[in-house]
Design a protein around this motif. Structure first.
Motif, PDB file in Angstrom:
ATOM      1  N   ARG A  96       9.407  51.723  37.664  1.00 27.56           N
ATOM      2  CA  ARG A  96      10.139  52.344  36.549  1.00 27.56           C
ATOM      3  C   ARG A  96      11.145  53.326  37.124  1.00 27.56           C
ATOM      4  O   ARG A  96      10.820  54.118  38.008  1.00 27.56           O
ATOM      5  CB  ARG A  96       9.161  53.069  35.628  1.00 27.56           C
ATOM      6  N   PHE A  97      12.383  53.252  36.640  1.00 28.17           N
ATOM      7  CA  PHE A  97      13.373  54.218  37.103  1.00 28.17           C
ATOM      8  C   PHE A  97      14.368  54.516  35.991  1.00 28.17           C
ATOM      9  O   PHE A  97      14.494  53.754  35.024  1.00 28.17           O
ATOM     10  CB  PHE A  97      14.093  53.723  38.358  1.00 28.17           C
ATOM     11  N   GLU A  98      15.064  55.641  36.152  1.00 27.21           N
ATOM     12  CA  GLU A  98      16.090  56.067  35.200  1.00 27.21           C
ATOM     13  C   GLU A  98      17.340  56.500  35.948  1.00 27.21           C
ATOM     14  O   GLU A  98      17.257  57.068  37.035  1.00 27.21           O
ATOM     15  CB  GLU A  98      15.609  57.244  34.345  1.00 27.21           C
ATOM     16  N   VAL A  99      18.494  56.227  35.345  1.00 22.33           N
ATOM     17  CA  VAL A  99      19.752  56.873  35.708  1.00 22.33           C
ATOM     18  C   VAL A  99      20.130  57.737  34.519  1.00 22.33           C
ATOM     19  O   VAL A  99      20.336  57.226  33.410  1.00 22.33           O
ATOM     20  CB  VAL A  99      20.859  55.855  36.026  1.00 22.33           C
TER      21      VAL A  99
ATOM     22  N   PRO B 153      19.301  65.649  30.145  1.00 20.65           N
ATOM     23  CA  PRO B 153      19.578  64.198  30.147  1.00 20.65           C
ATOM     24  C   PRO B 153      19.906  63.721  28.730  1.00 20.65           C
ATOM     25  O   PRO B 153      19.049  63.653  27.861  1.00 20.65           O
ATOM     26  CB  PRO B 153      18.257  63.579  30.633  1.00 20.65           C
ATOM     27  N   ARG B 154      21.163  63.362  28.510  1.00 17.53           N
ATOM     28  CA  ARG B 154      21.612  62.951  27.179  1.00 17.53           C
ATOM     29  C   ARG B 154      21.855  61.437  27.077  1.00 17.53           C
ATOM     30  O   ARG B 154      21.748  60.870  25.989  1.00 17.53           O
ATOM     31  CB  ARG B 154      22.897  63.681  26.800  1.00 17.53           C
ATOM     32  N   ILE B 155      22.215  60.815  28.188  1.00 19.59           N
ATOM     33  CA  ILE B 155      22.468  59.367  28.209  1.00 19.59           C
ATOM     34  C   ILE B 155      21.629  58.799  29.351  1.00 19.59           C
ATOM     35  O   ILE B 155      21.793  59.204  30.509  1.00 19.59           O
ATOM     36  CB  ILE B 155      23.958  59.057  28.425  1.00 19.59           C
ATOM     37  N   VAL B 156      20.721  57.880  29.022  1.00 17.48           N
ATOM     38  CA  VAL B 156      19.755  57.401  30.013  1.00 17.48           C
ATOM     39  C   VAL B 156      19.726  55.873  30.012  1.00 17.48           C
ATOM     40  O   VAL B 156      19.603  55.250  28.953  1.00 17.48           O
ATOM     41  CB  VAL B 156      18.337  57.937  29.716  1.00 17.48           C
ATOM     42  N   VAL B 157      19.853  55.286  31.194  1.00 18.35           N
ATOM     43  CA  VAL B 157      19.581  53.861  31.392  1.00 18.35           C
ATOM     44  C   VAL B 157      18.254  53.777  32.138  1.00 18.35           C
ATOM     45  O   VAL B 157      18.110  54.350  33.225  1.00 18.35           O
ATOM     46  CB  VAL B 157      20.692  53.171  32.193  1.00 18.35           C
ATOM     47  N   GLU B 158      17.290  53.086  31.550  1.00 23.98           N
ATOM     48  CA  GLU B 158      15.931  53.043  32.087  1.00 23.98           C
ATOM     49  C   GLU B 158      15.475  51.606  32.287  1.00 23.98           C
ATOM     50  O   GLU B 158      15.724  50.745  31.446  1.00 23.98           O
ATOM     51  CB  GLU B 158      14.970  53.745  31.121  1.00 23.98           C
ATOM     52  N   HIS B 159      14.808  51.360  33.411  1.00 30.12           N
ATOM     53  CA  HIS B 159      14.183  50.070  33.687  1.00 30.12           C
ATOM     54  C   HIS B 159      12.674  50.250  33.736  1.00 30.12           C
ATOM     55  O   HIS B 159      12.177  51.158  34.412  1.00 30.12           O
ATOM     56  CB  HIS B 159      14.645  49.529  35.029  1.00 30.12           C
ATOM     57  N   VAL B 160      11.967  49.352  33.067  1.00 30.09           N
ATOM     58  CA  VAL B 160      10.515  49.285  33.168  1.00 30.09           C
ATOM     59  C   VAL B 160      10.191  47.848  33.550  1.00 30.09           C
ATOM     60  O   VAL B 160      10.336  46.929  32.742  1.00 30.09           O
ATOM     61  CB  VAL B 160       9.823  49.669  31.846  1.00 30.09           C
ATOM     62  N   THR B 161       9.780  47.655  34.809  1.00 32.58           N
ATOM     63  CA  THR B 161       9.657  46.320  35.386  1.00 32.58           C
ATOM     64  C   THR B 161       8.226  46.093  35.839  1.00 32.58           C
ATOM     65  O   THR B 161       7.660  46.924  36.554  1.00 32.58           O
ATOM     66  CB  THR B 161      10.615  46.177  36.584  1.00 32.58           C
TER      67      THR B 161
ATOM     68  N   SER C  64      31.271  42.983  33.524  1.00 33.26           N
ATOM     69  CA  SER C  64      30.177  43.461  32.672  1.00 33.26           C
ATOM     70  C   SER C  64      28.998  42.541  32.908  1.00 33.26           C
ATOM     71  O   SER C  64      29.105  41.547  33.621  1.00 33.26           O
ATOM     72  CB  SER C  64      30.589  43.441  31.190  1.00 33.26           C
ATOM     73  N   GLY C  65      27.850  42.878  32.334  1.00 32.42           N
ATOM     74  CA  GLY C  65      26.790  41.893  32.353  1.00 32.42           C
ATOM     75  C   GLY C  65      25.442  42.345  32.827  1.00 32.42           C
ATOM     76  O   GLY C  65      24.441  41.727  32.487  1.00 32.42           O
ATOM     77  N   ILE C  66      25.333  43.427  33.625  1.00 37.14           N
ATOM     78  CA  ILE C  66      24.011  43.744  34.136  1.00 37.14           C
ATOM     79  C   ILE C  66      23.156  44.380  33.043  1.00 37.14           C
ATOM     80  O   ILE C  66      23.566  45.295  32.364  1.00 37.14           O
ATOM     81  CB  ILE C  66      24.086  44.645  35.378  1.00 37.14           C
ATOM     82  N   ASP C  67      22.022  43.805  32.800  1.00 40.18           N
ATOM     83  CA  ASP C  67      20.951  44.326  31.925  1.00 40.18           C
ATOM     84  C   ASP C  67      21.292  44.524  30.455  1.00 40.18           C
ATOM     85  O   ASP C  67      20.819  45.495  29.874  1.00 40.18           O
ATOM     86  CB  ASP C  67      20.446  45.656  32.459  1.00 40.18           C
ATOM     87  N   PRO C  68      21.885  43.689  29.765  1.00 39.50           N
ATOM     88  CA  PRO C  68      22.792  42.618  30.167  1.00 39.50           C
ATOM     89  C   PRO C  68      24.223  42.947  29.807  1.00 39.50           C
ATOM     90  O   PRO C  68      24.926  42.143  29.198  1.00 39.50           O
ATOM     91  CB  PRO C  68      22.265  41.436  29.362  1.00 39.50           C
ATOM     92  N   GLY C  69      24.668  44.156  30.117  1.00 38.85           N
ATOM     93  CA  GLY C  69      26.056  44.531  29.847  1.00 38.85           C
ATOM     94  C   GLY C  69      26.182  45.149  28.471  1.00 38.85           C
ATOM     95  O   GLY C  69      26.222  46.367  28.317  1.00 38.85           O
ATOM     96  N   TRP C  70      26.212  44.309  27.454  1.00 37.60           N
ATOM     97  CA  TRP C  70      26.345  44.810  26.081  1.00 37.60           C
ATOM     98  C   TRP C  70      25.208  45.774  25.738  1.00 37.60           C
ATOM     99  O   TRP C  70      25.385  46.673  24.915  1.00 37.60           O
ATOM    100  CB  TRP C  70      26.338  43.636  25.090  1.00 37.60           C
TER     101      TRP C  70
END
Length: 364
Positions: free
Chosen positions: A252-255, A263-271, A137-143
């Protein structure tokens, strides 16, 4: 009796892992493994940016270090994204020696149930051979992309979407090559950042989307990826050097986990490389340099922002520290668990063992 624990790696996560092991009364720092010969022999406290020695010298002798923690634990914080096959081999070696292992370094095992059999089965065999357990675990930051959104969803009566965001100014991130060449900051706008190459976001973050879906009892139709970039309007100079006007200043990206076509569950980065870049994109809640955010769209709408600081009020370091602490604090539970692979929903969040008058050196 405290659990002898080694830390492998002294980068952004490794430094925090050393501090976490040193602070936890259930653990004993027994070894620190480094790949850089220049770090060998230096005290772990120095490498972890503490103001005191810990009495453990870093070593490049992996065999000797693992012998110190047979029947104990290893926090593996080497750069798995740069050497994934080596990381898996290192982890299997430690598991077979009898050490439980916690690590953020093998993205495909964040959702180990969905991992390819050719990856999962040899690791399961190593767990059986050593009577050990692995928690990845741990990326972005896991929890922030598994346990927290699942818990928060339980506060709603209706849930339409769960969105997990990492919003960060990378100008203070202590990994210049990654910022420039993997994320693409300061590169021409026709540069293709490896971080968002087709399939890479789903490989890294898709497991966390699947974990949330499993917890909520929904079937995903598919994973989708989106990305966009914005250039810098003016040249900026940061701790990482100069970033020229017209080059990439924000990514910026989304999974997206798709359920019934939506899209019901989204992990998004804004960098960003500066807070001035992409002002129309989501911002941290207080204008600071970073936050992790969970949004539950539903009834009621719920938004939680988590801001952590460490190593001189640095929020990137704070995020790394929370990731490392989640892993390290899970070691006592894993040491008593049956051999096997565990994920962020399997492993309970351990209450703090640190509630006491703080040691000023631990705040360095």
């Amino acid at each position: 009796m405290s659990i002898p624990t080694a830390v492998w790696g002294t980068g952004n996560v490794g430094r925090a892992a050393i501090r976490a092991v040193a602070a936890n009364p259930q653990l004993r720092l027994a070894a620190v493994i480094v790949n850089d010969a220049d770090k060998a022999g230096r005290d772990a406290g120095e490498l972890a940016a503490l103001d005191r020695d810990l009495g453990v010298a870093a070593t490049t002798d992996v065999d000797a270090a693992l012998a110190e923690v047979a029947g104990g634990a290893l926090a593996y914080a080497a750069a798995g994204e740069l050497r994934p096959d080596d990381a898996v081999a290192d982890i299997r070696r430690a598991l077979a020696s009898g050490a439980v292992v916690v690590t953020p370094s093998v993205y495909a095992l964040y959702d180990h149930r969905g991992a390819p059999a050719e990856l999962r089965e040899p690791i399961e065999a190593a767990c059986r051979a050593g009577g050990s357990a692995l928690f990845v675990s741990g990326i972005d930051p896991g929890w922030g992309n598994d346990l927290l959104p699942v818990l928060v969803s339980g506060l709603a009566s209706e849930v339409e979407q769960i969105r997990c965001q990492e919003i960060f100014d990378y100008s203070t991130y202590d990994a210049e090559d990654s910022v420039r060449y993997i994320v693409g900051m300061g590169q021409p706008m026709d540069y293709d950042p490896p971080m968002v190459a087709p399939g890479v976001p789903s490989m890294v973050w898709g497991g966390q989307v699947r974990l949330i879906a499993r917890a909520l009892g929904v079937e995903l139709d598919e994973l989708r990826e989106t990305s966009s970039r914005q250039p810098l309007e003016a040249t900026v100079t940061t701790a990482l050097g100069e970033f020229a006007a017209g080059t990439q200043g924000a990514l910026r990206f989304e999974v997206q986990g798709i359920v019934d076509g939506v899209p019901r569950i989204v992990v998004e980065h804004v960098t960003r490389i500066t807070l001035a870049a992409a002002p129309d994109w989501p911002q941290p809640p207080d204008g600071g340099d970073g936050a992790h955010r969970v949004i539950v769209e539903g009834r009621p709408r719920i938004e939680i922002n988590v801001e952590a600081t460490d190593e001189g009020d640095n929020r990137s370091a704070g995020g790394n520290a929370t990731a490392a602490n989640r892993l390290v604090n899970a070691i006592p539970w894993l040491r008593s668990a049956p051999p096997g692979l565990y994920d962020g929903l399997d492993v309970p969040l351990a209450p703090s063992a640190y509630l006491r008058t703080p040691d000023p050196a631990m705040r360095s």
